[in-house]
Motif scaffolding. Sequence first.
Motif, PDB file in Angstrom:
ATOM      1  N   ALA A   7       0.812  -1.214   0.000  1.00 10.82           N
ATOM      2  CA  ALA A   7       0.000   0.000   0.000  1.00 10.82           C
ATOM      3  C   ALA A   7       0.846   1.265   0.000  1.00 10.82           C
ATOM      4  N   ASP A   8       2.167   1.122   0.125  1.00 12.16           N
ATOM      5  CA  ASP A   8       3.057   2.275   0.209  1.00 12.16           C
ATOM      6  C   ASP A   8       3.776   2.517  -1.115  1.00 12.16           C
ATOM      7  N   THR A   9       4.126   3.768  -1.342  1.00  6.41           N
ATOM      8  CA  THR A   9       4.981   4.131  -2.468  1.00  6.41           C
ATOM      9  C   THR A   9       6.239   4.786  -1.920  1.00  6.41           C
ATOM     10  N   MET A  10       7.374   4.149  -2.160  1.00  5.11           N
ATOM     11  CA  MET A  10       8.662   4.683  -1.731  1.00  5.11           C
ATOM     12  C   MET A  10       9.226   5.573  -2.828  1.00  5.11           C
ATOM     13  N   ARG A  11       9.967   6.589  -2.430  1.00  2.00           N
ATOM     14  CA  ARG A  11      10.793   7.351  -3.364  1.00  2.00           C
ATOM     15  C   ARG A  11      12.237   6.952  -3.086  1.00  2.00           C
ATOM     16  N   VAL A  12      12.994   6.661  -4.144  1.00  2.00           N
ATOM     17  CA  VAL A  12      14.336   6.104  -3.987  1.00  2.00           C
ATOM     18  C   VAL A  12      15.310   6.808  -4.922  1.00  2.00           C
ATOM     19  N   VAL A  13      16.514   7.091  -4.407  1.00  2.00           N
ATOM     20  CA  VAL A  13      17.579   7.645  -5.237  1.00  2.00           C
ATOM     21  C   VAL A  13      18.899   7.003  -4.815  1.00  2.00           C
ATOM     22  N   GLY A  14      19.731   6.668  -5.799  1.00  2.00           N
ATOM     23  CA  GLY A  14      21.055   6.125  -5.537  1.00  2.00           C
ATOM     24  C   GLY A  14      22.109   7.219  -5.630  1.00  2.00           C
ATOM     25  N   ILE A  15      23.191   7.045  -4.887  1.00  2.00           N
ATOM     26  CA  ILE A  15      24.278   8.029  -4.858  1.00  2.00           C
ATOM     27  C   ILE A  15      25.604   7.280  -4.932  1.00  2.00           C
ATOM     28  N   GLU A  16      26.477   7.688  -5.842  1.00  2.00           N
ATOM     29  CA  GLU A  16      27.831   7.148  -5.890  1.00  2.00           C
ATOM     30  C   GLU A  16      28.817   8.304  -5.760  1.00  2.00           C
ATOM     31  N   PHE A  17      29.788   8.124  -4.867  1.00  2.00           N
ATOM     32  CA  PHE A  17      30.743   9.169  -4.504  1.00  2.00           C
ATOM     33  C   PHE A  17      32.133   8.672  -4.885  1.00  2.00           C
ATOM     34  N   ASP A  18      32.841   9.402  -5.739  1.00  2.00           N
ATOM     35  CA  ASP A  18      34.123   8.967  -6.294  1.00  2.00           C
ATOM     36  C   ASP A  18      35.176  10.047  -6.043  1.00  2.00           C
ATOM     37  N   ILE A  19      36.082   9.784  -5.086  1.00  2.00           N
ATOM     38  CA  ILE A  19      37.157  10.730  -4.771  1.00  2.00           C
ATOM     39  C   ILE A  19      38.500  10.073  -5.070  1.00  2.00           C
ATOM     40  N   ASP A  20      39.299  10.724  -5.888  1.00  2.00           N
ATOM     41  CA  ASP A  20      40.671  10.284  -6.167  1.00  2.00           C
ATOM     42  C   ASP A  20      41.493  11.560  -6.279  1.00  2.00           C
ATOM     43  N   ALA A  21      41.996  12.020  -5.138  1.00  2.00           N
ATOM     44  CA  ALA A  21      42.605  13.349  -5.080  1.00  2.00           C
ATOM     45  C   ALA A  21      43.766  13.347  -4.083  1.00  2.00           C
ATOM     46  N   THR A  22      44.382  14.498  -3.951  1.00  3.09           N
ATOM     47  CA  THR A  22      45.490  14.682  -3.019  1.00  3.09           C
ATOM     48  C   THR A  22      45.110  15.739  -1.997  1.00  3.09           C
ATOM     49  N   GLN A  23      45.341  15.438  -0.725  1.00  7.53           N
ATOM     50  CA  GLN A  23      45.069  16.394   0.338  1.00  7.53           C
ATOM     51  C   GLN A  23      46.235  16.385   1.318  1.00  7.53           C
ATOM     52  N   GLY A  24      46.870  17.554   1.495  1.00  3.02           N
ATOM     53  CA  GLY A  24      48.002  17.651   2.404  1.00  3.02           C
ATOM     54  C   GLY A  24      49.155  16.744   2.025  1.00  3.02           C
ATOM     55  N   GLY A  25      49.337  16.522   0.722  1.00  2.71           N
ATOM     56  CA  GLY A  25      50.406  15.662   0.250  1.00  2.71           C
ATOM     57  C   GLY A  25      50.078  14.186   0.253  1.00  2.71           C
ATOM     58  N   ALA A  26      48.904  13.824   0.781  1.00  8.15           N
ATOM     59  CA  ALA A  26      48.504  12.418   0.849  1.00  8.15           C
ATOM     60  C   ALA A  26      47.493  12.103  -0.248  1.00  8.15           C
ATOM     61  N   HIS A  27      47.606  10.912  -0.806  1.00  6.67           N
ATOM     62  CA  HIS A  27      46.668  10.466  -1.829  1.00  6.67           C
ATOM     63  C   HIS A  27      45.400   9.959  -1.153  1.00  6.67           C
ATOM     64  N   VAL A  28      44.262  10.557  -1.480  1.00  8.89           N
ATOM     65  CA  VAL A  28      42.984  10.204  -0.867  1.00  8.89           C
ATOM     66  C   VAL A  28      42.098   9.535  -1.912  1.00  8.89           C
ATOM     67  N   VAL A  29      41.721   8.295  -1.655  1.00  8.72           N
ATOM     68  CA  VAL A  29      40.820   7.566  -2.543  1.00  8.72           C
ATOM     69  C   VAL A  29      39.629   7.096  -1.729  1.00  8.72           C
ATOM     70  N   SER A  30      38.428   7.439  -2.166  1.00  8.78           N
ATOM     71  CA  SER A  30      37.225   7.025  -1.457  1.00  8.78           C
ATOM     72  C   SER A  30      36.118   6.759  -2.464  1.00  8.78           C
ATOM     73  N   ASN A  31      35.577   5.558  -2.412  1.00 11.83           N
ATOM     74  CA  ASN A  31      34.465   5.186  -3.270  1.00 11.83           C
ATOM     75  C   ASN A  31      33.321   4.698  -2.392  1.00 11.83           C
ATOM     76  N   LEU A  32      32.197   5.388  -2.451  1.00 13.87           N
ATOM     77  CA  LEU A  32      31.054   5.068  -1.611  1.00 13.87           C
ATOM     78  C   LEU A  32      29.791   4.946  -2.450  1.00 13.87           C
ATOM     79  N   THR A  33      28.895   4.102  -1.992  1.00 14.06           N
ATOM     80  CA  THR A  33      27.560   4.005  -2.574  1.00 14.06           C
ATOM     81  C   THR A  33      26.543   4.233  -1.469  1.00 14.06           C
ATOM     82  N   ALA A  34      25.559   5.060  -1.731  1.00 11.91           N
ATOM     83  CA  ALA A  34      24.494   5.302  -0.759  1.00 11.91           C
ATOM     84  C   ALA A  34      23.143   5.129  -1.443  1.00 11.91           C
ATOM     85  N   VAL A  35      22.171   4.708  -0.662  1.00 15.01           N
ATOM     86  CA  VAL A  35      20.787   4.640  -1.122  1.00 15.01           C
ATOM     87  C   VAL A  35      19.940   5.431  -0.137  1.00 15.01           C
TER      88      VAL A  35
END
Length: 239
Positions: free
Chosen positions: A82-110
């Motif tokens: 009897a319910d209708t959900m609203r849904v969105v997916g999120i993908e987060f892609d970081i491949d960068a340098t911060q303070g001389g350090a290599h930062v890699v982060s890959n996340l998925t959210a719903v």
Amino acid sequence: MKRLLPYLACAGLLAACSDAGSVNPDAIPAEEIVAVRMALDSAFLHDTTLDASFTGDSGLYALMSALVFPFVDRATRVVQGADTMRVVGIEFDIDATQGGAHVVSNLTAVLAWKGYNATSRTMDSVFFLIGSGRAPVSDTLWERFTLDTAGTGTGFVIHQASDSTVTKWLTRGGHLHTTSSSYGSSQGNSSFSVAHGTLSGEYMLTAKLVPDSSTMVTTALDFGSGTQAIKEKIRGTIP
């Protein structure tokens, strides 16, 4: 948050541009997404019981609230009984340098929700799951926030009463599976870009009340036919 100012400026400009196109049939009414974000903010921004790397004004949630949620303007409708959900997916892609350090982060959210009350401007139920990596993802959900560990994720169920009081449950078991994702052309620049597309998968979770675990909820959702999604990419040097 000062370090994020260049990205916030770019995000604001891109969000304004994304609103300028034709109306999408999956477009989210402005007052509805405001209610979703208010429920999330109430649950996480000032929380002192959950992992500090996620909550508070310098945790991952605050980052996603500033850089991701302004682009959540479309959500697929998924009928559950009897319910209708609203849904969105999120993908987060970081491949960068911060303070001389290599930062890699890959996340998925719903992010999913149901039960908007136009009178009180509140959202009855919000579901927020985060996993490590990008599609395909096969993560086991638990209570710890360890998104740097492949195969693990966490999730929350949030209930907002008509007086805006928020109650939340934290996962103790379940899974987040995504099978595929695809996106159109991105907007932005070489440092920060956003693309709209689709994400397919399903989840099942069991969660206990925060902070005393006195009640438990179980929920599941199949979005195997695909749901609206966004992908954000950060490259270069992070200030």
